[in-house]
Design a protein around this motif. Structure first.
Motif, PDB file in Angstrom:
ATOM      1  N   LEU A   1       0.905  -1.213   0.088  1.00 58.06           N
ATOM      2  CA  LEU A   1      -0.137   0.152   0.092  1.00 58.06           C
ATOM      3  C   LEU A   1       0.909   1.434  -0.108  1.00 58.06           C
ATOM      4  N   GLU A   2       0.526   2.212  -0.714  1.00 60.78           N
ATOM      5  CA  GLU A   2       0.926   3.576  -0.683  1.00 60.78           C
ATOM      6  C   GLU A   2       0.269   4.341   0.444  1.00 60.78           C
ATOM      7  N   MET A   3       0.940   5.449   0.856  1.00 64.95           N
ATOM      8  CA  MET A   3       0.257   6.009   1.967  1.00 64.95           C
ATOM      9  C   MET A   3       0.301   7.661   1.888  1.00 64.95           C
ATOM     10  N   ASP A   4      -0.534   8.334   2.082  1.00 66.19           N
ATOM     11  CA  ASP A   4      -0.719   9.914   2.041  1.00 66.19           C
ATOM     12  C   ASP A   4      -1.283  10.444   3.287  1.00 66.19           C
ATOM     13  N   ASN A   5      -0.874  11.657   3.864  1.00 69.00           N
ATOM     14  CA  ASN A   5      -1.605  12.352   4.606  1.00 69.00           C
ATOM     15  C   ASN A   5      -2.486  13.332   3.715  1.00 69.00           C
ATOM     16  N   ILE A   6      -3.544  13.706   4.139  1.00 69.69           N
ATOM     17  CA  ILE A   6      -4.612  14.607   3.212  1.00 69.69           C
ATOM     18  C   ILE A   6      -4.993  15.517   4.352  1.00 69.69           C
ATOM     19  N   GLU A   7      -5.069  16.837   3.999  1.00 68.54           N
ATOM     20  CA  GLU A   7      -5.466  17.765   4.711  1.00 68.54           C
ATOM     21  C   GLU A   7      -7.014  17.966   4.626  1.00 68.54           C
ATOM     22  N   LYS A   8      -7.508  18.404   5.845  1.00 62.65           N
ATOM     23  CA  LYS A   8      -9.071  18.698   5.613  1.00 62.65           C
ATOM     24  C   LYS A   8      -9.614  19.757   4.725  1.00 62.65           C
ATOM     25  N   GLY A   9     -10.453  19.440   3.882  1.00 62.54           N
ATOM     26  CA  GLY A   9     -10.871  20.323   2.710  1.00 62.54           C
ATOM     27  C   GLY A   9     -10.181  19.729   1.463  1.00 62.54           C
ATOM     28  N   GLN A  10      -9.358  19.174   1.431  1.00 67.11           N
ATOM     29  CA  GLN A  10      -8.576  18.576   0.101  1.00 67.11           C
ATOM     30  C   GLN A  10      -9.360  17.620  -0.655  1.00 67.11           C
ATOM     31  N   ALA A  11      -9.151  17.569  -1.882  1.00 71.04           N
ATOM     32  CA  ALA A  11      -9.965  16.900  -2.790  1.00 71.04           C
ATOM     33  C   ALA A  11      -9.080  15.530  -2.829  1.00 71.04           C
TER      34      ALA A  11
ATOM     35  N   GLU B   1     -11.882  16.105   7.433  1.00 76.57           N
ATOM     36  CA  GLU B   1     -11.153  16.205   8.651  1.00 76.57           C
ATOM     37  C   GLU B   1      -9.708  15.794   8.182  1.00 76.57           C
ATOM     38  N   ASP B   2      -8.714  16.312   8.663  1.00 71.38           N
ATOM     39  CA  ASP B   2      -7.260  15.614   8.451  1.00 71.38           C
ATOM     40  C   ASP B   2      -7.358  14.064   8.444  1.00 71.38           C
ATOM     41  N   CYS B   3      -6.754  13.482   7.348  1.00 70.70           N
ATOM     42  CA  CYS B   3      -6.995  11.906   6.951  1.00 70.70           C
ATOM     43  C   CYS B   3      -5.373  11.578   6.671  1.00 70.70           C
ATOM     44  N   VAL B   4      -5.435  10.236   6.956  1.00 69.54           N
ATOM     45  CA  VAL B   4      -4.321   9.389   6.360  1.00 69.54           C
ATOM     46  C   VAL B   4      -4.985   8.212   5.631  1.00 69.54           C
ATOM     47  N   ILE B   5      -4.517   8.192   4.402  1.00 69.27           N
ATOM     48  CA  ILE B   5      -5.325   7.179   3.487  1.00 69.27           C
ATOM     49  C   ILE B   5      -4.081   6.267   2.946  1.00 69.27           C
ATOM     50  N   CYS B   6      -4.473   5.064   2.785  1.00 69.76           N
ATOM     51  CA  CYS B   6      -3.567   4.004   1.969  1.00 69.76           C
ATOM     52  C   CYS B   6      -4.162   3.872   0.613  1.00 69.76           C
ATOM     53  N   TYR B   7      -3.454   3.528  -0.336  1.00 64.58           N
ATOM     54  CA  TYR B   7      -4.356   3.121  -1.442  1.00 64.58           C
ATOM     55  C   TYR B   7      -3.532   1.847  -2.100  1.00 64.58           C
ATOM     56  N   ILE B   8      -4.285   1.352  -3.164  1.00 59.49           N
ATOM     57  CA  ILE B   8      -3.511   0.249  -3.903  1.00 59.49           C
ATOM     58  C   ILE B   8      -4.353   0.266  -5.232  1.00 59.49           C
ATOM     59  N   ALA B   9      -3.718  -0.096  -6.272  1.00 63.89           N
ATOM     60  CA  ALA B   9      -4.381  -0.109  -7.575  1.00 63.89           C
ATOM     61  C   ALA B   9      -5.349  -0.969  -7.831  1.00 63.89           C
ATOM     62  N   ALA B  10      -6.547  -0.720  -8.616  1.00 66.64           N
ATOM     63  CA  ALA B  10      -7.701  -1.803  -8.548  1.00 66.64           C
ATOM     64  C   ALA B  10      -7.245  -3.148  -9.095  1.00 66.64           C
TER      65      ALA B  10
END
Length: 196
Positions: free
Chosen positions: A8-18, A77-86
């Motif tokens: 998994l890749e991981m990103d921090n996403i700030e509140k309000g960010q698409a 709200e501030d988020c941490v997401i993990c993602y993977i290609a479909a």
């Protein structure tokens, strides 16, 4: 055996960010590790549903890539997401039936919620829909204290609640105000709580 967390890749996403589900993260499945996001239909800018920590979103890319391009996620709200290609997720789901069953269960629960919204739209008035939405939201996103009161972050605007209940912003404002006067809920810009 490779663990899913290793790919998994991981990103921090700030509140309000698409979180674009069709550009940079095209055809990705997202695991929400921290925070909450709202999924918006890009064709009419309406909120489809809200995802809380510990759930997935973007799974539409597994079943209908075209429809997935009509969704956009916003961090509420501030988020941490993990993602993977479909396609990687599909391979993992074929190897691990429990993962496949888990994703299908989440998708099934979303369909049940949509069916309930449709049923409510047909058979319940706007005030009842809004009141039930607020109580459901408090139970799903809130914490229960020792006095039996649920308190949740106030993450949705009146317009977004109106989208989710198929009502108007003004009706939402009126119903919430009435509920507060009745002593059923209390809210401010940060929190909403049940008082019964």
């Amino acid at each position: 055996m490779m663990k899913i967390c290793e790919i998994l890749e991981m990103d921090n996403i700030e509140k309000g960010q698409a979180i674009s589900l069709h550009d940079a993260h095209k055809n990705s499945i997202f695991f929400l590790k921290k925070g909450s996001v709202k999924i918006v239909n890009t064709t009419n800018d309406a909120v489809k549903y809200v995802v809380k920590r510990g759930n997935i979103f973007g799974e539409l890319a597994l079943y209908n890539k075209e429809a997935a391009t009509e969704e956009l996620a916003y961090a509420i709200e501030d988020c941490v997401i993990c993602y993977i290609a479909a396609d990687q997720m599909e391979d993992l789901m074929e190897k691990h039936k429990s993962l496949k069953n888990g994703v299908l269960k989440i998708y099934g629960l979303r369909i049940q919620k949509l069916e309930r919204r449709l049923h409510d739209l047909l058979y319940k008035d706007s005030t009842t829909r809004i009141r039930e939405f607020i109580f459901d939201y408090l139970q799903e996103f809130g914490n229960l204290n020792d006095k039996g009161t649920y308190t949740a972050k106030n993450l949705l605007s009146h317009k977004e609640i109106a989208n989710l209940t198929n009502t108007s912003r003004q009706t939402v404002s009126n119903v919430l105000s009435t509920m507060r006067k009745e002593g059923v809920i209390d809210y401010n810009v940060k929190f909403i709580s049940s008082t019964k």
